[in-house]
Design an enzyme around this catalytic site. Sequence first.
Site, PDB file in Angstrom:
ATOM      1  N   TYR A 146     -27.616 -14.378 -24.887  1.00  0.00           N
ATOM      2  CA  TYR A 146     -27.041 -14.814 -23.612  1.00  0.00           C
ATOM      3  C   TYR A 146     -26.041 -13.764 -23.164  1.00  0.00           C
ATOM      4  O   TYR A 146     -25.204 -13.322 -23.956  1.00  0.00           O
ATOM      5  CB  TYR A 146     -26.346 -16.168 -23.788  1.00  0.00           C
ATOM      6  CG  TYR A 146     -25.670 -16.668 -22.533  1.00  0.00           C
ATOM      7  CD1 TYR A 146     -26.415 -17.070 -21.419  1.00  0.00           C
ATOM      8  CD2 TYR A 146     -24.285 -16.763 -22.456  1.00  0.00           C
ATOM      9  CE1 TYR A 146     -25.797 -17.547 -20.269  1.00  0.00           C
ATOM     10  CE2 TYR A 146     -23.652 -17.240 -21.317  1.00  0.00           C
ATOM     11  CZ  TYR A 146     -24.408 -17.635 -20.226  1.00  0.00           C
ATOM     12  OH  TYR A 146     -23.790 -18.094 -19.093  1.00  0.00           O
ATOM     13  N   ASP A 241     -23.451  -5.805 -25.808  1.00  0.00           N
ATOM     14  CA  ASP A 241     -22.639  -6.887 -25.256  1.00  0.00           C
ATOM     15  C   ASP A 241     -21.767  -7.446 -26.380  1.00  0.00           C
ATOM     16  O   ASP A 241     -22.260  -8.104 -27.300  1.00  0.00           O
ATOM     17  CB  ASP A 241     -23.559  -7.964 -24.671  1.00  0.00           C
ATOM     18  CG  ASP A 241     -22.782  -9.130 -24.078  1.00  0.00           C
ATOM     19  OD1 ASP A 241     -21.556  -9.209 -24.293  1.00  0.00           O
ATOM     20  OD2 ASP A 241     -23.414  -9.978 -23.416  1.00  0.00           O
ATOM     21  N   LYS A 273     -13.669 -12.760 -23.556  1.00  0.00           N
ATOM     22  CA  LYS A 273     -13.124 -13.733 -24.517  1.00  0.00           C
ATOM     23  C   LYS A 273     -11.800 -13.278 -25.128  1.00  0.00           C
ATOM     24  O   LYS A 273     -10.769 -13.372 -24.483  1.00  0.00           O
ATOM     25  CB  LYS A 273     -14.180 -14.093 -25.555  1.00  0.00           C
ATOM     26  CG  LYS A 273     -15.418 -14.757 -24.898  1.00  0.00           C
ATOM     27  CD  LYS A 273     -16.375 -15.339 -25.886  1.00  0.00           C
ATOM     28  CE  LYS A 273     -17.666 -15.817 -25.247  1.00  0.00           C
ATOM     29  NZ  LYS A 273     -17.683 -17.191 -24.813  1.00  0.00           N
TER      30      LYS A 273
END
Length: 444
Positions: A146, A241, A273
């Site tokens: 994702y 990523d 994050k």
Amino acid sequence: MNPSGTGASAALFERARAVTPGGVNSPVRAFDAVGGTPRFIRSAQGAWLTDVDGNEYVDLICSWGPMLLGHAHPGVQAEVAAAVARGTSYGTPTEPEVALAEEIVARTPVDRVRFVSSGTEATMSAIRLARGFTGRDVVVKFAGCYHGHVDSLLAQAGSGLATLSVPGTPGVPDSSTALTLVLPYNDREAVAAAFAEHGPRIACLVTEAAPGNMGVVPPEPGFNRFLSETCARHGALFVSDEVMTGFRATRLGHWGLDGAVEGWRPDLMTFGKVMGGGFPAAAFGGRADVMAYLAPEGPVYQAGTLSGNPVATTAGLATLRRATDEVYTQLAATAEVLRTATGEALTAAGVPHVVQSAGTMFSVFWGPSGATPGRVRDFADASTQHVAAYAAFFHAMLDRGVHLPPSAYETWFVSAAHDDRAVQTVLDALPAAARAAASAEGTP
Ligand code: PLP
């Protein structure tokens, strides 16, 4: 043990559903996969969440990764409060964003970074930059990875090798995903075949450095290096990523256990994050020559009203400066205790499972794994899970004061604030929760 019930959460959920689809502002927060009512959290401190009914939970979500130091860390809060007092957004360059960029450049293999406000924006922008830099249009990704809700990356795996995919959600036109190739994770042959067929058109390959969005599925040894080398051979960019893994899985802002520091590096990386310290901040960065293609230096346009926001970058910097070796050593030890105890409790209760980890991130797969016994290698393996067992386990843990992610496909996160009391609360809850999982309908 739910001393105060769930009445206030249930009432808020009703209000929320009237004004917000599903009552949540991100689908992962819904309890659809496990049943029941999401807990509305009023406050959080250290390892603990307190809901609007006054129930306390050990937090194993940690805001889906960012809260590395735990909630309401006094030092981070003081720096954030001071930043807020200076004003919250100016729309001009500021000192904290320079300092945070320097910290990221110092800790990761990127030469320069650009800040954005979410991981989605980071991957979207990195792909635009890769396409602009290479002058090519095809993007390769892996099933089960994702990268945010970027149209072109919401592509499901087609059957067979390197199938040009169809959209994974209504609202994404075929044309948005027609240039996305979806491959099985950890599958070198599939990658080699895709590059052999489409190589001259491939702008970039994007992968989670260690996937955590189908549960934790670490790369097989050397896989990231293989991806990087394959991209280099074909003139494509390798986009790693690290929105989830960056500054989380290990001290490094990147997945260093796969040789990232020795001899190869991604062309572009994305972060989010942890580097936002609990605020909306994310970044993409990479090779100096690639980043020079970005406006205003270069022709590829990218922008954001709140990008590099001074409060968010202050929070990120305050977090990263406290993310020392000791913090990661402690996180690793806590994660080890919890994943070992979870595995033992499930084994004792006779629940088939596989526990996997990547640095301090870990998760449990419910049921025997796919093709390789004891190992979940890709999304096809992960998809064989017995989700009803997880639902039973989840609610038994919740009833005993432990808040897990409400989905079997998510990573469990710990923080440096998970002390003995928090860990013991989890350990005490495990045996009964494992028995609940064992008696869930359909458990093999
Ligand atoms: N990339 C990865 C690896 C992620 O885990 C996520 C979110 O979980 C994203 C990108 C998207 O980040 P955001 O939710 O901030 O848009």
